[in-house]
Design a protein around this motif. Structure first.
Motif, PDB file in Angstrom:
ATOM      1  N   GLU A   1       0.876  -1.167   0.000  1.00 30.49           N
ATOM      2  CA  GLU A   1       0.000   0.000   0.000  1.00 30.49           C
ATOM      3  C   GLU A   1       0.911   1.213   0.000  1.00 30.49           C
ATOM      4  N   GLY A   2       0.353   2.391  -0.150  1.00 26.80           N
ATOM      5  CA  GLY A   2       1.213   3.559  -0.296  1.00 26.80           C
ATOM      6  C   GLY A   2       0.695   4.782   0.409  1.00 26.80           C
ATOM      7  N   ARG A   3       0.625   4.730   1.718  1.00 25.29           N
ATOM      8  CA  ARG A   3       0.182   5.905   2.471  1.00 25.29           C
ATOM      9  C   ARG A   3       1.314   6.924   2.569  1.00 25.29           C
ATOM     10  N   ASN A   4       0.932   8.157   2.835  1.00 21.58           N
ATOM     11  CA  ASN A   4       1.897   9.229   2.973  1.00 21.58           C
ATOM     12  C   ASN A   4       2.882   8.930   4.110  1.00 21.58           C
ATOM     13  N   ARG A   5       4.174   8.942   3.788  1.00 24.51           N
ATOM     14  CA  ARG A   5       5.254   8.718   4.754  1.00 24.51           C
ATOM     15  C   ARG A   5       5.049   7.440   5.578  1.00 24.51           C
ATOM     16  N   GLN A   6       4.501   6.418   4.945  1.00 22.72           N
ATOM     17  CA  GLN A   6       4.093   5.209   5.657  1.00 22.72           C
ATOM     18  C   GLN A   6       5.242   4.483   6.334  1.00 22.72           C
ATOM     19  N   VAL A   7       6.351   4.270   5.632  1.00 22.37           N
ATOM     20  CA  VAL A   7       7.460   3.531   6.241  1.00 22.37           C
ATOM     21  C   VAL A   7       7.942   4.275   7.480  1.00 22.37           C
ATOM     22  N   ARG A   8       8.129   5.569   7.381  1.00 21.52           N
ATOM     23  CA  ARG A   8       8.596   6.358   8.523  1.00 21.52           C
ATOM     24  C   ARG A   8       7.616   6.272   9.695  1.00 21.52           C
ATOM     25  N   ARG A   9       6.336   6.344   9.396  1.00 15.73           N
ATOM     26  CA  ARG A   9       5.331   6.283  10.472  1.00 15.73           C
ATOM     27  C   ARG A   9       5.276   4.891  11.091  1.00 15.73           C
ATOM     28  N   MET A  10       5.439   3.847  10.270  1.00 16.14           N
ATOM     29  CA  MET A  10       5.397   2.485  10.806  1.00 16.14           C
ATOM     30  C   MET A  10       6.592   2.208  11.722  1.00 16.14           C
ATOM     31  N   THR A  11       7.789   2.583  11.280  1.00 15.76           N
ATOM     32  CA  THR A  11       8.959   2.295  12.122  1.00 15.76           C
ATOM     33  C   THR A  11       8.896   3.122  13.415  1.00 15.76           C
ATOM     34  N   ALA A  12       8.409   4.351  13.330  1.00 16.79           N
ATOM     35  CA  ALA A  12       8.259   5.166  14.545  1.00 16.79           C
ATOM     36  C   ALA A  12       7.232   4.544  15.487  1.00 16.79           C
ATOM     37  N   ALA A  13       6.157   3.983  14.931  1.00 15.42           N
ATOM     38  CA  ALA A  13       5.103   3.384  15.754  1.00 15.42           C
ATOM     39  C   ALA A  13       5.601   2.177  16.550  1.00 15.42           C
ATOM     40  N   VAL A  14       6.634   1.506  16.061  1.00 14.52           N
ATOM     41  CA  VAL A  14       7.192   0.371  16.806  1.00 14.52           C
ATOM     42  C   VAL A  14       8.445   0.780  17.577  1.00 14.52           C
ATOM     43  N   GLY A  15       8.666   2.091  17.705  1.00 14.02           N
ATOM     44  CA  GLY A  15       9.737   2.591  18.555  1.00 14.02           C
ATOM     45  C   GLY A  15      11.097   2.750  17.910  1.00 14.02           C
ATOM     46  N   HIS A  16      11.148   2.738  16.577  1.00 13.30           N
ATOM     47  CA  HIS A  16      12.434   2.827  15.878  1.00 13.30           C
ATOM     48  C   HIS A  16      12.341   3.817  14.720  1.00 13.30           C
ATOM     49  N   PRO A  17      12.543   5.102  15.007  1.00 17.42           N
ATOM     50  CA  PRO A  17      12.431   6.121  13.954  1.00 17.42           C
ATOM     51  C   PRO A  17      13.385   5.855  12.784  1.00 17.42           C
ATOM     52  N   THR A  18      12.924   6.187  11.598  1.00 13.26           N
ATOM     53  CA  THR A  18      13.723   6.020  10.383  1.00 13.26           C
ATOM     54  C   THR A  18      14.802   7.096  10.307  1.00 13.26           C
ATOM     55  N   LEU A  19      16.026   6.661  10.026  1.00 11.45           N
ATOM     56  CA  LEU A  19      17.148   7.570   9.818  1.00 11.45           C
ATOM     57  C   LEU A  19      17.425   7.775   8.330  1.00 11.45           C
ATOM     58  N   ARG A  20      17.313   6.702   7.553  1.00 14.74           N
ATOM     59  CA  ARG A  20      17.552   6.760   6.115  1.00 14.74           C
ATOM     60  C   ARG A  20      16.583   5.801   5.435  1.00 14.74           C
ATOM     61  N   LEU A  21      16.024   6.242   4.303  1.00 17.29           N
ATOM     62  CA  LEU A  21      15.018   5.448   3.603  1.00 17.29           C
ATOM     63  C   LEU A  21      15.345   5.409   2.118  1.00 17.29           C
ATOM     64  N   VAL A  22      15.556   4.188   1.603  1.00 14.06           N
ATOM     65  CA  VAL A  22      15.884   3.991   0.192  1.00 14.06           C
ATOM     66  C   VAL A  22      14.894   2.989  -0.390  1.00 14.06           C
ATOM     67  N   ARG A  23      14.098   3.434  -1.386  1.00 16.98           N
ATOM     68  CA  ARG A  23      13.227   2.461  -2.064  1.00 16.98           C
ATOM     69  C   ARG A  23      14.086   1.708  -3.052  1.00 16.98           C
ATOM     70  N   TRP A  24      14.151   0.395  -2.892  1.00 12.26           N
ATOM     71  CA  TRP A  24      15.012  -0.441  -3.713  1.00 12.26           C
ATOM     72  C   TRP A  24      14.269  -1.035  -4.907  1.00 12.26           C
ATOM     73  N   ALA A  25      12.981  -1.364  -4.717  1.00 15.35           N
ATOM     74  CA  ALA A  25      12.260  -2.052  -5.796  1.00 15.35           C
ATOM     75  C   ALA A  25      10.785  -1.681  -5.794  1.00 15.35           C
ATOM     76  N   ILE A  26      10.212  -1.713  -7.001  1.00 12.65           N
ATOM     77  CA  ILE A  26       8.766  -1.625  -7.207  1.00 12.65           C
ATOM     78  C   ILE A  26       8.443  -2.806  -8.104  1.00 12.65           C
ATOM     79  N   GLY A  27       7.721  -3.782  -7.561  1.00  7.06           N
ATOM     80  CA  GLY A  27       7.476  -5.005  -8.318  1.00  7.06           C
ATOM     81  C   GLY A  27       8.806  -5.625  -8.708  1.00  7.06           C
ATOM     82  N   ALA A  28       8.977  -5.930  -9.998  1.00 11.92           N
ATOM     83  CA  ALA A  28      10.217  -6.557 -10.485  1.00 11.92           C
ATOM     84  C   ALA A  28      11.301  -5.540 -10.841  1.00 11.92           C
ATOM     85  N   TRP A  29      10.973  -4.256 -10.856  1.00 11.08           N
ATOM     86  CA  TRP A  29      11.968  -3.232 -11.201  1.00 11.08           C
ATOM     87  C   TRP A  29      12.799  -2.882  -9.975  1.00 11.08           C
ATOM     88  N   THR A  30      14.113  -2.786 -10.145  1.00 10.07           N
ATOM     89  CA  THR A  30      15.000  -2.465  -9.022  1.00 10.07           C
ATOM     90  C   THR A  30      15.977  -1.351  -9.396  1.00 10.07           C
TER      91      THR A  30
END
Length: 180
Positions: A138-167
């Motif tokens: 799914e693709g909510r606004n700032r989702q990865v950052r919000r998810m990691t913060a919600a489990v107590g581990h704020p995001t320091l660096r975020l790199v999208r590596w792949a979308i489907g088969a494209w990398t």
């Protein structure tokens, strides 16, 4: 039909113009020379990695629309060292202000061989960090950052590596290539 894989550097806007009244920021126009292509989805200013661009509106919608649940894989440097409970929470879905997320694939990984970020992530001797690989459908606004913060581990660096088969494989920051 054109489809481009672009490695968006940190600090680049996911648009071709800078219409803000704030400071001038680099845009896609500073990197992409092919006319008529538009981003299929977005990455925040402070996120890096794979951005797909196309001149095909239907393909653009199929890639970006969460209804199609194209898996998006992120390499995430987080503050602290998530335990099994934190990883299980990510795998089951996390409650955010806008509701529960879908379950994510989540695992600890060794630090990936990535390019240096400019500016670098702030290093603190007293606070460990860890890398995770997260795959969302799914693709909510700032989702990865919000998810990691919600489990107590704020995001320091975020790199999208792949979308489907494209990398991002083989693409340096600011580089792009045409893909099938």
């Amino acid at each position: 039909m054109a489809l481009i894989a672009f490695n968006k550097p940190y600090g680049v806007l996911c648009q071709f113009t800078n219409e803000s009244t704030g400071p001038a920021r680099p845009t896609l126009a500073d990197h992409i020379t092919m006319p008529g292509v538009y981003p299929a989805g977005r990455l925040d200013l402070d996120s890096e990695g794979l951005l797909l661009l196309t001149d095909d509106g239907r393909l653009q919608a199929r890639i970006a629309d969460p209804r199609f649940k194209a898996p998006k894989t992120y390499l995430v440097q987080v503050e602290g060292e998530p335990d099994d409970a934190a990883l299980t929470a990510l795998r089951r879905g996390v409650r955010l202000k806008d509701g529960m997320t879908l379950p994510a694939d989540a695992r600890r990984i060794d630090p990936p061989a990535l390019w240096p970020r400019v500016p670098p992530v702030r290093f603190r001797k007293s606070v460990p960090d860890c890398w995770l690989e997260l795959t969302l459908r799914e693709g909510r606004n700032r989702q990865v950052r919000r998810m990691t913060a919600a489990v107590g581990h704020p995001t320091l660096r975020l790199v999208r590596w792949a979308i489907g088969a494209w990398t991002l494989d083989g693409l340096a920051p600011g580089e792009w290539r045409q893909v099938d």
